[in-house]
Write an enzyme that holds these catalytic residues in place. Structure first.
Site, PDB file in Angstrom:
ATOM      1  N   ASP A   1      66.050  35.779 -66.666  1.00  0.00           N
ATOM      2  CA  ASP A   1      67.077  36.223 -67.589  1.00  0.00           C
ATOM      3  C   ASP A   1      68.418  36.110 -66.871  1.00  0.00           C
ATOM      4  O   ASP A   1      68.897  37.053 -66.265  1.00  0.00           O
ATOM      5  CB  ASP A   1      66.791  37.675 -67.972  1.00  0.00           C
ATOM      6  CG  ASP A   1      67.481  38.050 -69.253  1.00  0.00           C
ATOM      7  OD1 ASP A   1      68.050  37.151 -69.899  1.00  0.00           O
ATOM      8  OD2 ASP A   1      67.447  39.230 -69.606  1.00  0.00           O
TER       9      ASP A   1
ATOM     10  N   CYS B   1      74.495  78.200 -64.328  1.00  0.00           N
ATOM     11  CA  CYS B   1      73.180  77.560 -64.233  1.00  0.00           C
ATOM     12  C   CYS B   1      72.344  77.919 -65.463  1.00  0.00           C
ATOM     13  O   CYS B   1      72.225  79.105 -65.799  1.00  0.00           O
ATOM     14  CB  CYS B   1      72.486  78.031 -62.956  1.00  0.00           C
ATOM     15  SG  CYS B   1      70.780  77.479 -62.832  1.00  0.00           S
TER      16      CYS B   1
ATOM     17  N   CYS C   1      69.366  80.388 -63.851  1.00  0.00           N
ATOM     18  CA  CYS C   1      69.578  81.693 -63.212  1.00  0.00           C
ATOM     19  C   CYS C   1      70.970  82.253 -63.499  1.00  0.00           C
ATOM     20  O   CYS C   1      71.305  83.342 -63.024  1.00  0.00           O
ATOM     21  CB  CYS C   1      69.363  81.598 -61.704  1.00  0.00           C
ATOM     22  SG  CYS C   1      70.671  80.689 -60.874  1.00  0.00           S
TER      23      CYS C   1
END
Ligand code: 9MJ
Length: 675
Positions: free
Chosen positions: A119, A410, A413
């Site tokens: 290709d 986060c 947490c």
């Protein structure tokens, strides 16, 4: 040196450099150390700089590129550059064979040449008296662009033909392409510098050839694989397509090592299946297989329809790029706290598998792509890598598309996310407080190349952490059968097996132990170097950053990660607990015993019965060998298990020593310091 002897020296240098670049780039069998090649090249450049009037069109110095052009001039192809008809199924391929046979005399059964369909960009090269005089793109098949300066920079294209017997005028056709590794490398560089990246290797090859400044092309890792001869002056030199390609190889061209001739269409089907199965392992993208009637006489009888030959067909593979809908973006927290945006996709079949997730890497990447939730995107999956989003189909963006917003905390947490200066990634500041990071650290610790705890999979780790049974990797070694037997999806027997597997993992090696700690940037190879350098864990833990930089392949960044890891109280505690709870490895004297394979390069291929390839690799490394992924003339030995394929073939072609599994076991048995 007199002018005449200097000129003779220049000619000798040209000859030597031609020979050695053919050995290196086409045969992959270098005969000179790189430094010596560079020295000869510099000598040639010096002489040419002092005597520009001696510069010749085929000088290896042409490889570095020339002054930029203002435009490309046009080239008329005397023999048009054809395209190929495509088929997409086995049935259509059988129909092709039937059509061929219907057109030929009853008595003849054609044999077929089989080649991977690269290709890339189709190109024609013209040689007159053995010297490359013109390179041209296909264009519309009749008129293309003159890219002579650009093709001269490609090291696998001979500037001057090798060997003998070539016609006065020779036109060779083939595909210029960029191998995957080179594509990844220039994209990584682009990402770091101007943020420009290519969508796929084909675009990268096209963009590199389109440069008016060939000095830019010279810096791009391009190759050319030749698949045809357009016309030759004088008498015919061969009677089949494959014979022609083999001659091209002798004359210095790169011809696919996958070229085969089969005697029936069933052979074509088998070839297709074989290469489709090996597609991901190839060094370059292919988008199918080309089958060609091998006999030139039969090709002549079959002729052409419009712009394609009747005697050839391309059997296309399933696409490696597809368009699908980006439904949503989620954020995953990894072992080192890196927060990765993950694209949730409308499932789509691409590169042979159904893909419903793709990595978006980081927010720089999201900005570069300009992608929004609700967009249609181009997903690419090639070469066994994680699926990527490479482009947005902007024309299809709905009004309801929404921006992707970076989270501040986060998702696991809720600690604040940080972005270090100069870094593209967001990182959770929670460290091992963060459940996600803890889970990932334990999963890594248990994984096959780390402590290899049989039966402790990702799901189980998540369950142990969620149930509060473990907080760190050291807690694994306090688990009891009673504690875990009653958990969901467990039971007495699996609990006993897991505890036995944990017990077995206590006996390990120092490199494995270091790798399993999951220190940032410390992979298997670095762990091995660290273990070899320091011999023992206390020595490593006590090392300063300056001492760490002394270790092979350890730079200031890895050194700072290592130092920070062992300076953290929590990590020191975990390491101490692991040792107290029975994790151990052979002492330095035993590990550092005789290394009978020191300085040798080995390659493992095929399936081994008595051990995994990973285990064999570890043992070879313990004996001092370097274990490489590919075969070259520098390989000392190839250990080939069952169903070994192209690596074995290459070793045999290069005359590299090959042993079977029993031979490998004999090597281990005769070496004294096997674990
Ligand atoms: C590619 N792309 O690899 C041909 N091709 O033959 C091969 N293309 C071709 N052959 C005639 N292997 C026209 C095009």
């Amino acid at each position: 040196m007199s002018d005449s002897s200097l000129r003779a020296r220049l000619a000798a240098l040209r000859d030597q450099l031609h020979h050695h670049s053919y050995q290196y780039y086409v045969l992959d069998a270098p005969q000179l150390p790189d430094a010596e090649y560079d020295r000869l090249f510099r000598e040639l450049l010096d002489i040419e700089a002092a005597h520009p009037e001696w510069l010749s069109a085929d000088s290896p110095s042409q490889r570095v590129g020339a002054e930029p052009l203002s435009s490309f001039s046009q080239v008329r192809h005397e023999t048009p550059m054809l395209s190929l008809d495509n088929v997409f199924s086995e049935q259509e391929l059988l129909d092709f064979d039937r059509r061929i046979k219907a057109r030929l005399d009853d008595a003849v059964t054609p044999t077929y040449a089989c080649e991977p369909k690269l290709d890339g960009i189709a190109v024609s090269l013209l040689y007159v008296d053995g010297i490359l005089v013109r390179g041209a793109t296909r264009g519309d098949g009749r008129v293309g662009e003159d890219i002579t300066q650009n093709v001269k920079t490609i090291t696998s294209i001979p500037l001057r033909l090798h060997g003998e017997g070539w016609p006065e005028e020779l036109e060779v056709r083939g595909e210029i392409y960029m191998p995957r590794a080179g594509f990844e490398r220039i994209n990584a560089m682009g990402r770091e510098t101007d943020g420009k990246v290519f969508v796929n290797p084909r675009n990268a090859a096209a963009g590199s050839l389109r440069q008016l400044d060939s000095r830019i092309t010279a810096k791009r890792p391009l190759e050319m694989s030749c698949y045809g001869i357009a016309h030759q002056e004088g008498e015919a030199l061969f009677t089949s397509h494959s014979e022609g390609l083999l001659r091209l190889r002798e004359w210095g061209f790169l011809v696919s090592p996958e070229l085969r001739v089969v005697d029936s269409i069933e052979g074509c089907v088998a070839y297709y299946q074989d290469l489709l199965a090996r597609r991901d392992g190839l060094a370059y993208d292919i988008d199918g297989i080309v089958f060609k009637v091998d006999s030139l006489a039969l090709q002549g009888q079959l002729g052409f329809v419009s712009r394609a030959p009747r005697w050839a067909i391309a059997h296309k593979f399933p696409a490696q790029e597809e368009i699908t809908l980006l439904r949503d973006v989620e954020f995953q927290v990894g072992r080192t706290g890196a927060v990765t945006p993950v694209a949730k996709l409308e499932p789509v079949f691409v590169g042979g598998v159904t893909v419903s997730n793709a990595s978006l890497h980081n927010f720089d990447e999201i900005g570069r792509l300009g992608v929004m939730v609700g967009d249609y995107v181009v997903v690419r999956r090639a070469g066994d890598v994680i699926p990527q989003i490479v482009q947005v189909v902007v024309e299809r963006r709905p009004d309801s598309a929404t921006a992707i917003v970076a989270p501040l905390t986060c998702p696991v947490c809720e600690s604040l996310l940080e972005r270090a200066p100069g870094e593209a990634v967001l990182r959770c500041s929670g460290g091992l407080v963060c459940g996600a990071q803890r889970k990932e650290a334990i999963k890594h610790f248990a994984s096959r190349k780390a402590m290899d705890i049989d039966g402790l999979g990702d799901k189980l780790v998540e369950q142990f952490v969620d149930e509060g049974l473990i907080e760190s990797v050291a807690d694994l070694y306090l688990l009891t059968v009673e504690q875990i037997a009653n958990l969901e999806r467990m039971g007495q027997k699996s609990a006993e097996n897991l505890i036995a597997a944990l017990d077995k993992s206590r006996s390990t090696t120092l490199p494995r132990f270091l790798y399993s700690l999951g220190i940032r940037e410390v992979g298997e190879a670095t762990a091995l170097n660290l273990a070899k350098h320091f011999g023992g864990l206390p020595e490593l833990m006590a090392a300063s950053e300056d001492m760490l930089i002394e270790v092979e392949d350890v730079g200031p960044i890895v050194a700072s990660h290592l130092h920070a890891f062992f300076a953290t109280e929590f990590n020191r505690d975990v390491v101490r607990q692991l040792c107290e709870r029975g994790v151990h490895w052979p002492s330095a004297q035993k590990q550092g015993g005789a290394q009978p394979l020191a300085g040798q390069t080995w390659v493992l291929t095929g399936n081994l019965e008595s051990m995994t390839r990973g285990e064999a690799k570890e043992k070879l490394q313990a004996l001092g060998a370097k274990v490489a992924g590919s075969v070259s003339a520098k390989t000392d030995c190839v250990a080939a298990g069952a169903s070994a394929g192209s690596k074995l073939a290459k070793a045999e072609a290069l005359g590299v020593k090959v042993i079977d599994e029993q031979g490998l076991l004999d090597v281990f048995a005769s070496s004294s310091n096997v674990e």
